[in-house]
Design a protein around this motif. Structure first.
Motif, PDB file in Angstrom:
ATOM      1  N   GLY A   1       0.787  -1.233   0.000  1.00 54.06           N
ATOM      2  CA  GLY A   1       0.000   0.000   0.000  1.00 54.06           C
ATOM      3  C   GLY A   1       0.817   1.281   0.000  1.00 54.06           C
ATOM      4  O   GLY A   1       0.549   2.193  -0.791  1.00 54.06           O
TER       5      GLY A   1
ATOM      6  N   ARG B   1       8.487   0.761  13.885  1.00 53.23           N
ATOM      7  CA  ARG B   1       7.586   1.834  14.343  1.00 53.23           C
ATOM      8  C   ARG B   1       7.420   1.775  15.854  1.00 53.23           C
ATOM      9  O   ARG B   1       7.023   2.750  16.480  1.00 53.23           O
ATOM     10  CB  ARG B   1       6.202   1.662  13.716  1.00 53.23           C
ATOM     11  CG  ARG B   1       6.189   2.108  12.287  1.00 53.23           C
ATOM     12  CD  ARG B   1       4.769   2.146  11.772  1.00 53.23           C
ATOM     13  NE  ARG B   1       4.745   1.466  10.478  1.00 53.23           N
ATOM     14  CZ  ARG B   1       3.709   1.429   9.689  1.00 53.23           C
ATOM     15  NH1 ARG B   1       2.591   2.006  10.045  1.00 53.23           N
ATOM     16  NH2 ARG B   1       3.788   0.816   8.529  1.00 53.23           N
TER      17      ARG B   1
ATOM     18  N   ASP C   1       9.234  -4.535  14.970  1.00 50.15           N
ATOM     19  CA  ASP C   1       8.607  -3.458  14.213  1.00 50.15           C
ATOM     20  C   ASP C   1       9.321  -2.123  14.491  1.00 50.15           C
ATOM     21  O   ASP C   1       9.301  -1.629  15.619  1.00 50.15           O
ATOM     22  CB  ASP C   1       7.135  -3.368  14.646  1.00 50.15           C
ATOM     23  CG  ASP C   1       6.347  -2.387  13.793  1.00 50.15           C
ATOM     24  OD1 ASP C   1       6.980  -1.535  13.133  1.00 50.15           O
ATOM     25  OD2 ASP C   1       5.108  -2.475  13.787  1.00 50.15           O
TER      26      ASP C   1
ATOM     27  N   LEU D   1      12.903  -6.832  10.078  1.00 51.37           N
ATOM     28  CA  LEU D   1      13.774  -6.329  11.130  1.00 51.37           C
ATOM     29  C   LEU D   1      13.565  -7.151  12.407  1.00 51.37           C
ATOM     30  O   LEU D   1      12.619  -7.944  12.485  1.00 51.37           O
ATOM     31  CB  LEU D   1      13.483  -4.847  11.395  1.00 51.37           C
ATOM     32  CG  LEU D   1      14.125  -3.876  10.395  1.00 51.37           C
ATOM     33  CD1 LEU D   1      13.390  -3.883   9.072  1.00 51.37           C
ATOM     34  CD2 LEU D   1      14.115  -2.462  10.934  1.00 51.37           C
TER      35      LEU D   1
ATOM     36  N   THR E   1       8.313  -3.126   0.233  1.00 57.01           N
ATOM     37  CA  THR E   1       7.503  -2.473   1.257  1.00 57.01           C
ATOM     38  C   THR E   1       8.164  -1.187   1.742  1.00 57.01           C
ATOM     39  O   THR E   1       9.101  -0.690   1.083  1.00 57.01           O
ATOM     40  CB  THR E   1       7.187  -3.489   2.389  1.00 57.01           C
ATOM     41  OG1 THR E   1       6.326  -2.880   3.340  1.00 57.01           O
ATOM     42  CG2 THR E   1       8.441  -4.003   3.083  1.00 57.01           C
ATOM     43  N   ASP E   2       7.682  -0.647   2.877  1.00 61.95           N
ATOM     44  CA  ASP E   2       8.178   0.660   3.326  1.00 61.95           C
ATOM     45  C   ASP E   2       9.264   0.545   4.386  1.00 61.95           C
ATOM     46  O   ASP E   2       9.599   1.509   5.049  1.00 61.95           O
ATOM     47  CB  ASP E   2       7.011   1.512   3.855  1.00 61.95           C
ATOM     48  CG  ASP E   2       6.296   0.866   5.033  1.00 61.95           C
ATOM     49  OD1 ASP E   2       6.549  -0.320   5.316  1.00 61.95           O
ATOM     50  OD2 ASP E   2       5.468   1.547   5.673  1.00 61.95           O
TER      51      ASP E   2
END
Ligand code: ADP
Ligand code: ASP
Ligand code: MG
Length: 585
Positions: free
Chosen positions: A10, A188, A186, A183, A177-178
């Protein structure tokens, strides 16, 4: 020259600029002489936005109409990307899932892929076209013979990509992907997460099912089963990313691409002992201290279960090899002098495990295992579950009977059974990555009879109701009337189904009742080297204790250790465990 499947998620097609950028990337790859099938997701958060629109109209929209709606997201991206490729002079053609021949089961919302009819795809590739396929969707043929559009479940475009790679026998499937790849956790949630160059399919399957959304678990299952070369990399640079390694290579069976036999091995490990500490004080640091003591005394602990507790005490049960029982007993006795509690133990036990890909993700498999054992009159002392292995600890005198029954129930060959295999993956890291699942709920079923068949009937009822259980923890503590408790963790959105499923069963057992537990988060560590590295669980419990986090439940399986903590502690717990294993950059 290679045949490559490239899937763009996305964010990689999030706006027109990004679409133009990936068109350039695809054009250069095509120019090098590669044959390309490109799978794309819906732009940015389109699928979430479409879901919100539906919810504004209905709290329970028909599943068929949801699939009709959600599948439009991917159609926007394929057409725009094909246009961008045309602008660059690349002959491209967009195709929906049905057009490209992705045939699925008829269930809406999370259909599994049965087959990819590749004739049209191959003809287009032969004409030199880049085929741009809508991910996340397929077509079913309903009972009336009418084709219906289906979707594969959230995140399912990865699964479309790997399924196409399998059917076309592509050289590789690249998931763009972004993030730079897979990893250690996550990024984030833990900013210093580190890129892994490689991770095995089994480890990835565990991570993906435990909350690492970077890959759809079913994509990893397919890659593992059919030996697809799978790579996760960034769509923003040219770095190599992460290779998901696998060994097995099955042929697609007549059952269907995603429905091949998910259980591909059974093993029995004899000479095990179970030690159970009940009524241990419930406060941060207790599990850490117990397992550090055992590790310092050179006792290698295998399975660990800490079940839900009444009041402020815990029950902790674990298994060791029988020849370590005396050492373990002495250490436990010293421990309960300080921490309180009572020790019970049992030798002459065996651990029977089934292995495969996506076991807990398929409702019914664990239930089938428990049911097979109960039909043989075998009581299950301990249960350990994961995506790649489900184990039951049973009385060792019943081991041979159990392995025979399970081999037959799962239609396994003699070559797929093993007794007392040696420990594998000796040189792998004990912990490769950690994951957090915040969307979990706990259900406790209290006062159920302690006899063969109870876990089976509970799991069977949930499987028939379409609920995937994430974890199953049998409590050690017996009530005065001889009944026990069992706890399940499941996806929070499945809670709404549970009363309806369990009520008919519970009414058969006098005194039995269900209780919804508090909102929980599950933090897990995964690594193929875990069985051969003593002290790994102790290290995880210590990391949590140092952050003053109380562990409500512990469940381990061969290559994973999961701790349930309060929902509010989830993020702190993930960071603590990541740090505790020194996984960051
Ligand atoms: P896409 O839209 O490309 O399919 P997703 O959002 O489904 O992307 O997956 C990528 C996201 O997965 C990352 O942005 C990251 O936040 C998250 N993620 C979770 N766990 C991991 C992990 N272990 N490694 C990398 N990314 C992870
Ligand atoms: N668009 C779908 C989703 O958001 C499928 C995917 O992106 O993989 O879940
Ligand atoms: Mg995704």
């Amino acid at each position: 020259m290679a045949l490559l499947i490239q899937k763009f998620g996305g964010t990689s097609v999030g706006n027109v600029e990004r679409i133009k950028a990936i068109a350039k990337r695809i054009a250069s790859c095509k120019q090098l002489g590669n044959d390309l099938v490109v799978v794309v997701s819906a732009m940015g958060h389109t699928t979430d936005e479409l879901t919100s629109l539906a919810k504004e109209i209905s709290s329970n929209p028909p599943e068929r109409e949801m699939d009709m709606l959600l599948s439009t997201g991917e159609q926007v991206s394929i057409s725009l990307l094909s246009m961008a490729l045309h602008e660059l002079g690349v002959p491209a053609i967009s195709m929906t899932g049905p057009q490209v021949g992705i045939v699925t089961e008829s269930s809406h919302g999370k259909a599994r892929i049965l087959e990819v009819r590749t004739d049209r795809l191959k003809a287009l590739l032969d004409q030199g076209k880049v085929v741009v396929v809508a991910g996340f969707q397929g077509t079913s043929v309903s009972s009336g013979g009418t084709a219906e559009i289906t979707t594969l479940g959230r995140g399912g475009s990865d699964t479309s990509g790997v399924a196409l790679a399998t059917a076309l026998e592509a050289d590789a499937c690249e998931i763009y992907t972004d993030v730079p790849g897979v990893l250690t956790t996550d990024p984030r949630k833990v900013p210093n997460a580190k890129l892994m160059k490689e991770v095995s399919c089994d480890e990835m399957l565990e991570l993906a099912s435990l909350g690492a959304e970077v890959l759809h678990p079913r994509a990893v299952e397919i890659a593992r089963n059919y030996g697809v070369t799978l790579i996760v990399r960034s769509s923003l640079d040219n770095e190599l990313g992460t290779k998901i390694t696998n060994k097995s290579e099955k042929k697609i069976g007549k059952e269907g691409l995603e429905l091949g036999r998910p259980v591909d091995g059974v093993e029995l490990i004899e000479s095990q002992a179970v030690l159970a500490l009940s009524n241990v004080t419930d406060k941060p640091g207790v599990a850490a201290e117990l397992f550090e003591t055992l590790s310092a005394g050179s006792v290698n602990v295998d399975l660990i279960i800490q079940s839900s507790h009444e009041g402020n005490s815990n029950d902790i049960t674990f298994t060791v090899s029988q020849d370590e029982i005396d050492k373990a007993k002495t250490l436990c006795k010293d421990f309960i002098k300080k921490a309180g509690g009572k020790l019970q133990y049992e030798a002459e036990m065996s651990k029977l495990s089934i292995s495969g890909a996506g076991i807990m993700g398929r409702p019914g498999i664990a239930a089938n295992l428990f049911d097979t054992l109960s039909r043989e009159g075998i009581n299950i002392r301990l249960i350990a579950t994961s995506e790649v292995k489900v184990s039951c600890v049973i009385d060792s005198s019943l081991g041979n009977k159990a392995i025979r029954a399970v081999t037959e129930a799962f239609e396994l060959k003699v070559s797929q059974t093993s007794i007392n295999p040696s420990i594998k993956n000796i040189n792998c890291p004990a912990v490769r990555g950690v994951a957090l699942d915040q969307g979990q709920a706990q259900v406790n079923v209290l006062h159920i009879p302690d006899k063969p068949g109870i876990a089976a009937s509970l799991c069977m009822a949930m499987a028939e109701g379409g609920i995937c259980l994430e974890g199953i923890v049998q409590s050690e503590r017996q009530h005065l009337d001889g009944t026990r408790d069992i706890s399940f963790t499941l996806k929070r959105h499945d809670l709404q189904l549970i009363d309806h499923i369990l009520d008919p069963l519970l009414s058969k057992w006098p005194g039995a009742k269900m209780e919804e537990g508090p909102s929980i988060a599950r933090v897990s560590a995964v690594g193929a080297g875990m069985p051969s590295t003593p002290g790994t669980a102790a290290k995880m419990f210590r990391a949590l204790a140092e952050s003053n986090i109380n562990i409500a439940m512990i469940a381990t399986s061969e290559i994973r250790t999961s701790c349930v903590v309060s929902e509010l502690d989830g993020l702190k717990a993930l960071n603590a465990v990541h740090e505790g294993f020194n996984l960051g950059t």
